[in-house]
Design an enzyme around this catalytic site. Sequence first.
Site, PDB file in Angstrom:
ATOM      1  N   ARG A  51     -51.271  36.525 -25.104  1.00 41.07           N
ATOM      2  CA  ARG A  51     -50.212  37.532 -25.104  1.00 41.07           C
ATOM      3  C   ARG A  51     -49.318  37.468 -26.328  1.00 41.07           C
ATOM      4  O   ARG A  51     -49.037  38.488 -26.956  1.00 41.07           O
ATOM      5  CB  ARG A  51     -49.291  37.379 -23.881  1.00 41.07           C
ATOM      6  CG  ARG A  51     -49.748  38.084 -22.655  1.00 41.07           C
ATOM      7  CD  ARG A  51     -49.284  37.322 -21.448  1.00 41.07           C
ATOM      8  NE  ARG A  51     -49.968  36.039 -21.470  1.00 41.07           N
ATOM      9  CZ  ARG A  51     -51.164  35.839 -20.926  1.00 41.07           C
ATOM     10  NH1 ARG A  51     -51.754  36.800 -20.274  1.00 41.07           N
ATOM     11  NH2 ARG A  51     -51.779  34.678 -21.020  1.00 41.07           N
ATOM     12  N   THR A  52     -48.817  36.285 -26.639  1.00 43.68           N
ATOM     13  CA  THR A  52     -47.789  36.224 -27.677  1.00 43.68           C
ATOM     14  C   THR A  52     -48.369  36.690 -29.015  1.00 43.68           C
ATOM     15  O   THR A  52     -47.804  37.555 -29.678  1.00 43.68           O
ATOM     16  CB  THR A  52     -47.189  34.806 -27.777  1.00 43.68           C
ATOM     17  OG1 THR A  52     -46.731  34.442 -26.476  1.00 43.68           O
ATOM     18  CG2 THR A  52     -46.032  34.763 -28.741  1.00 43.68           C
ATOM     19  N   LYS A  80     -56.868  20.193 -43.039  1.00 43.66           N
ATOM     20  CA  LYS A  80     -57.067  19.339 -44.225  1.00 43.66           C
ATOM     21  C   LYS A  80     -55.857  18.442 -44.456  1.00 43.66           C
ATOM     22  O   LYS A  80     -55.809  17.695 -45.426  1.00 43.66           O
ATOM     23  CB  LYS A  80     -57.267  20.209 -45.469  1.00 43.66           C
ATOM     24  CG  LYS A  80     -58.453  21.146 -45.410  1.00 43.66           C
ATOM     25  CD  LYS A  80     -58.504  21.956 -46.701  1.00 43.66           C
ATOM     26  CE  LYS A  80     -59.605  22.999 -46.651  1.00 43.66           C
ATOM     27  NZ  LYS A  80     -59.507  23.918 -47.804  1.00 43.66           N
ATOM     28  N   ARG A 101     -46.467  29.623 -33.827  1.00 48.02           N
ATOM     29  CA  ARG A 101     -46.538  28.784 -32.618  1.00 48.02           C
ATOM     30  C   ARG A 101     -47.105  27.433 -33.016  1.00 48.02           C
ATOM     31  O   ARG A 101     -48.081  27.362 -33.771  1.00 48.02           O
ATOM     32  CB  ARG A 101     -47.433  29.439 -31.569  1.00 48.02           C
ATOM     33  CG  ARG A 101     -47.756  28.483 -30.429  1.00 48.02           C
ATOM     34  CD  ARG A 101     -48.422  29.174 -29.271  1.00 48.02           C
ATOM     35  NE  ARG A 101     -47.476  30.033 -28.574  1.00 48.02           N
ATOM     36  CZ  ARG A 101     -47.748  30.628 -27.418  1.00 48.02           C
ATOM     37  NH1 ARG A 101     -48.910  30.464 -26.837  1.00 48.02           N
ATOM     38  NH2 ARG A 101     -46.840  31.384 -26.827  1.00 48.02           N
ATOM     39  N   HIS A 129     -39.048  29.131 -26.438  1.00 49.21           N
ATOM     40  CA  HIS A 129     -39.929  30.293 -26.618  1.00 49.21           C
ATOM     41  C   HIS A 129     -39.061  31.555 -26.591  1.00 49.21           C
ATOM     42  O   HIS A 129     -39.094  32.330 -25.634  1.00 49.21           O
ATOM     43  CB  HIS A 129     -40.958  30.306 -25.477  1.00 49.21           C
ATOM     44  CG  HIS A 129     -42.128  31.209 -25.695  1.00 49.21           C
ATOM     45  ND1 HIS A 129     -42.175  32.188 -26.664  1.00 49.21           N
ATOM     46  CD2 HIS A 129     -43.314  31.290 -25.034  1.00 49.21           C
ATOM     47  CE1 HIS A 129     -43.338  32.822 -26.596  1.00 49.21           C
ATOM     48  NE2 HIS A 129     -44.046  32.301 -25.618  1.00 49.21           N
TER      49      HIS A 129
HETATM   50  C1  NCD Z   1     -46.120  30.760 -22.049  1.00 50.08           C
HETATM   51  C2  NCD Z   1     -46.070  29.780 -23.206  1.00 50.08           C
HETATM   52  O1  NCD Z   1     -46.917  29.827 -24.102  1.00 50.08           O
HETATM   53  O2  NCD Z   1     -45.150  28.975 -23.185  1.00 50.08           O
HETATM   54  N1  NCD Z   1     -47.030  31.791 -22.286  1.00 50.08           N
HETATM   55  C3  NCD Z   1     -46.609  32.891 -22.976  1.00 50.08           C
HETATM   56  O3  NCD Z   1     -46.287  32.818 -24.135  1.00 50.08           O
HETATM   57  N2  NCD Z   1     -46.532  34.045 -22.313  1.00 50.08           N
HETATM   58  C4  NCD Z   1     -46.271  30.127 -20.724  1.00 50.08           C
HETATM   59  C5  NCD Z   1     -47.436  29.199 -20.498  1.00 50.08           C
HETATM   60  O4  NCD Z   1     -48.238  28.943 -21.397  1.00 50.08           O
HETATM   61  O5  NCD Z   1     -47.545  28.730 -19.380  1.00 50.08           O
END
Ligand code: NCD
Length: 304
Positions: A51-52, A80, A101, A129
């Site tokens: 999703r993100t 590397k 991320r 997040h």
């Molecule tokens: C979450 C995350 O990555 O922290 N997912 C997301 O970004 N929607 C929640 C999760 O991974 O459980």
Amino acid sequence: MRHLIDILDLSVEEINEILATAEDIIANPAKYAHSCAGKQLATLFYEPSTRTRLSFESAMLSLGGEVLGFSEASSSSASKGESVADTIRVISCYADIVAMRHPKEGAPMVASMYSTIPVINAGDGGHNHPTQTLTDLLTIKREKGRLKDFTIGFCGDLKFGRTVHSLIEALSRYEGINIVLISPEELKLPSYVKKEILKAKNIPYTQTTDLLEVMPQLDILYMTRVQKERFFSEEEYLRLRDSYILTVEKLETAKKDLTIMHPLPRVNEISVAVDNDPRACYFKQVQNGKYARMALILKLLEVL
Ligand code: NCD
């Protein structure tokens, strides 16, 4: 130049402005179709995501911009041994804005210190997040019509769940929020969040291990996945994995207008039968995530 590393980097006014922009995008998507023409978003994902990452990419494409990036550390020069500091200096030469991320807490913050373009934290380890929080706030606003005066229960892995930490931070600045923390003993909210946010800001909260006991008082139930990747032992994960499974039966004592949220991915913690309940909002949350990120990109690129 602005970054978004922690949700508190944005003032309440700025958050409200981003949510208002997101609602305007929902109402008038065509108005924004070319807002980011000629701009590029880089997505640097050192950790899995569906999703993100894709919502960031979809958001930028819907704004008329372009996207580049990588979706796993193994396909980047991190494999590397390149540092985050060097990688971000390089990406700053190619793109106008970056979403990162990383499994290490603080990595996007380090990146922001070396970057010449806005850095967005798309999840750093078990820490924060903030863009999921914008998504969650937009969902609450659209479902409840307000961002104040409600009781929200956070259920599951409150220790490693970064979405929980960021949303609690954000909600601590709105009025009349009552927080119920529901988790096994081993997965309780970290004491730094309790001390620096809940206690420091006098937010009323209670802790329990029993979801059923608190169900009738909740206006919002925020379910979470037990974060397997942050456990040191497989055995411990297996023991705690199914601590809470939300079923149709368990919702019998819930309010008629309960809002059920989950950042997704779901593993086992919400039975699929609950998906048909009109109170289930987690797929609407996904849709809102794209609009919230569109609004954020516009803000950080100073397009509006
Ligand atoms: C979450 C995350 O990555 O922290 N997912 C997301 O970004 N929607 C929640 C999760 O991974 O459980």
